[in-house]
Scaffold this motif. Structure first.
Motif, mmCIF file in Angstrom:
data_model
loop_
_atom_site.group_PDB
_atom_site.id
_atom_site.type_symbol
_atom_site.label_atom_id
_atom_site.label_comp_id
_atom_site.label_asym_id
_atom_site.label_seq_id
_atom_site.Cartn_x
_atom_site.Cartn_y
_atom_site.Cartn_z
ATOM 1 N N ALA A 171 0.831 -1.204 0.000
ATOM 2 C CA ALA A 171 0.000 0.000 0.000
ATOM 3 C C ALA A 171 0.864 1.252 0.000
ATOM 4 O O ALA A 171 0.541 2.244 -0.668
ATOM 5 N N ALA A 172 1.981 1.219 0.739
ATOM 6 C CA ALA A 172 2.876 2.375 0.750
ATOM 7 C C ALA A 172 3.464 2.621 -0.638
ATOM 8 O O ALA A 172 3.576 3.775 -1.081
ATOM 9 N N HIS B 160 0.675 4.183 -2.933
ATOM 10 C CA HIS B 160 0.368 5.581 -2.680
ATOM 11 C C HIS B 160 1.540 6.483 -3.037
ATOM 12 O O HIS B 160 1.340 7.669 -3.333
ATOM 13 N N LEU C 81 -3.610 5.648 2.697
ATOM 14 C CA LEU C 81 -2.667 4.536 2.820
ATOM 15 C C LEU C 81 -3.191 3.506 3.811
ATOM 16 O O LEU C 81 -3.147 2.294 3.544
ATOM 17 N N GLU D 211 -3.301 13.413 3.348
ATOM 18 C CA GLU D 211 -2.455 12.346 2.837
ATOM 19 C C GLU D 211 -1.214 12.888 2.158
ATOM 20 O O GLU D 211 -0.205 12.204 2.076
ATOM 21 N N ARG E 130 4.862 7.005 5.881
ATOM 22 C CA ARG E 130 5.490 6.112 4.906
ATOM 23 C C ARG E 130 6.906 5.750 5.348
ATOM 24 O O ARG E 130 7.371 4.624 5.138
#
Length: 519
Positions: free
Chosen positions: A250-251, A254, A291, A350, A359
């Motif tokens: 997911a990191a 994004h 995220l 975000e 992150r």
């Protein structure tokens, strides 16, 4: 239903799910006994003594819901999951195949019943109206959404946060105090009046109340290079390993979305095994995915699939799970919007430094392991350190103790801003003798000075001591207490108060320690 299945309760046992001591869902038997959404747990148990209370658990809901989603997808493939427990299906193709909307709904209910669960189906022109119709199991004719919504109580606008708006408790309370009892009453207000009198969330709720058509799917071409693929080595065969890989994936996704200047509204998550089995779900969101939201959906999906092959409690069958470890994970944005049109909240969003910091934590976690990075969750306790439960980054923020439960002897407000451990100090009186706390909870003398790391301060004010009446049964346990002190410079150290003015002290085992610093 998921909470009842998890502990193998009989169908007629009243069940309620609570989050932060507030009831958020209840079974039919619980509702018949007077249990309602928004009740406090104690009041719900008073109304229904046989009530089984379960804590909210998104992972449990996703795990139990996966067989339901699989059964629906087998009948009508084009499904989009809004959250565990709710899917949206385009009705046009289903109607052409089954003949009518009622016939399609009946087949869906039968398919879900085959896996041992109950369900309700509703149809309407818009997703929000269809969700309201599904809660009542009705078919809203085309063009009749506004008339159907107008009769519903205004609280209906807040029962489905996954359709946008989040928690609308304050808005709904305000509308009720203004005399707006039904959705129709709210819809009758002019859009300009709503926009000027209420907030952004009220505008979205007003559009839903007026049955305004949902945002159509974006037709813009997706920027190249957004798809993220990961080949885990070793292959994944456990849920915790799948969740950890999903957070890292997911990191990366994004990061690519931010570089392209877009945000994802619909995401397709796919997993494949060494035996060629493929599991795909499309997740639909009312707001751009964050995220953490992406990581949650990956974890929910893989948790439900990996454990799907195991029979659920109660003897109900579940669709087969994977027969081999997962060797591929793929995230593919299906619909994106321009991130430049998104407005972050006043405290950041975000795309700000907070997201980049998070992150970075995910990268550190990938290097050091899942337990290496932890975040604090508000918990219940007497002291400030006890009021924090540390959980690994990305896990469910479940507190160890109920933060709303009464705690006799709890530290009064305000709480210290910085917590300390292992900082020993000396507290003395005017003659230089050590100050202790007696078994009756009083000082042996009035504290006037404090020595810390070779530096000395005077005490201009103090409060306490407050006895810490806990774990008195342990061998060697003596009196323990807390006190607040306000420091003042002495002639010997006139400039030592640059940052520190007030301290929270804890007394135990005949010594004082700094437990917190007030800034």
């Amino acid at each position: 239903m998921a909470a009842a299945v998890e502990v193998d309760l009989p169908p007629d046992r009243p069940v309620a799910v609570v989050r932060a001591v507030m009831v958020i869902a209840g079974s039919a038997s619980a509702r018949s006994a007077g249990v309602r959404r928004g009740l406090r747990r104690r009041e719900a148990q008073a109304r229904c003594p046989l009530l089984h209370v379960a804590a909210a658990d998104d992972a449990r809901d996703a795990r139990v819901f996966e067989p339901v989603a699989a059964a629906v997808a087998e009948l009508i493939p084009l499904i989009e999951v809004l959250r565990p427990g709710l899917v949206v299906i385009p009705a046009r193709g289903a109607v052409r195949f089954f003949g009518t909307e009622a016939a399609a709904a009946e087949r869906l209910v039968d398919a879900v019943s085959a896996v041992g669960m109950e369900s309700q189906v509703g149809t309407a022109d818009e997703v929000f109206t269809a969700a309201c119709a599904a809660r009542r199991g009705v078919v809203v004719p085309s063009g009749g959404s506004a008339e159907f919504l107008a009769r519903l109580p205004v609280a209906e606008l807040g029962v489905e946060p996954s359709l946008g708006g989040g928690d609308r408790t304050e808005l709904l309370d305000l509308l009720h105090r203004l005399g707006l009892r039904t959705v129709g009453d709210f819809a009758a207000l002019a859009a300009t009046d709503v926009a000027t009198r209420f907030g952004i969330d009220a505008i979205a709720a007003h559009r839903q109340a007026r049955a305004v058509e949902d945002r159509p799917p974006s037709t813009r071409a997706l920027p190249p290079g957004l798809e993220v693929v990961h080949h885990p080595d070793p292959p994944i065969d456990r849920v915790d390993a799948a969740a950890f890989a999903g957070r890292a994936l997911a990191a990366e996704l994004h990061g690519r979305l931010a570089a392209a200047g877009v945000a994802c509204m619909r995401l397709q998550v796919s997993a494949a095994t060494a035996n060629g089995e493929v599991h795909t779900r499309t997740w639909r969101c009312a707001e751009p995915l964050t995220l953490e939201g992406t990581a949650d959906r990956i974890r929910w999906q893989l948790d439900g699939w990996i454990t799907g092959g195991r029979s659920r409690k109660g003897g109900t069958a579940a669709p087969p799970g994977p027969t081999a470890p997962v060797t591929l994970l793929r995230l593919e944005p299906v619909e994106v919007v321009d991130a430049g049109g998104l407005q972050a909240g006043i405290w950041g969003g975000e795309g700000d430094d907070g997201a980049r910091f998070r992150r970075a934590l995910v990268r550190v976690q990938g290097l050091l392991g899942g337990e290496a990075v932890r975040v604090g969750v508000r918990s219940g306790g007497r002291g400030p350190a006890e009021q924090i439960t540390w959980v690994p980054l990305g896990d469910e923020p479940v507190p160890e103790r109920d933060p709303a439960a009464p705690r006799p002897g709890r530290l009064p407000q305000p709480a210290p801003t910085v917590l300390c451990t292992g900082v020993t100090v000396d507290v003395t009186d005017a003659r230089g003798a050590p100050v202790r706390v007696t078994d009756r909870g009083v000082f042996t003398a009035e504290p006037t000075h404090l020595a810390w790391d070779g530096r000395e301060w005077g005490l201009s004010w103090w409060a306490g001591p407050w006895l810490v009446d806990e774990r008195w049964w342990e061998p060697g346990a003596g009196p323990a207490a807390r006190a607040q002190v306000l420091l003042e410079p002495t002639g010997r150290h006139p400039t030592q108060l640059a940052q520190v003015r007030a301290l929270l002290l804890r007394y135990a085992a005949d010594r004082w320690e700094v437990e917190g610093v007030y800034e």
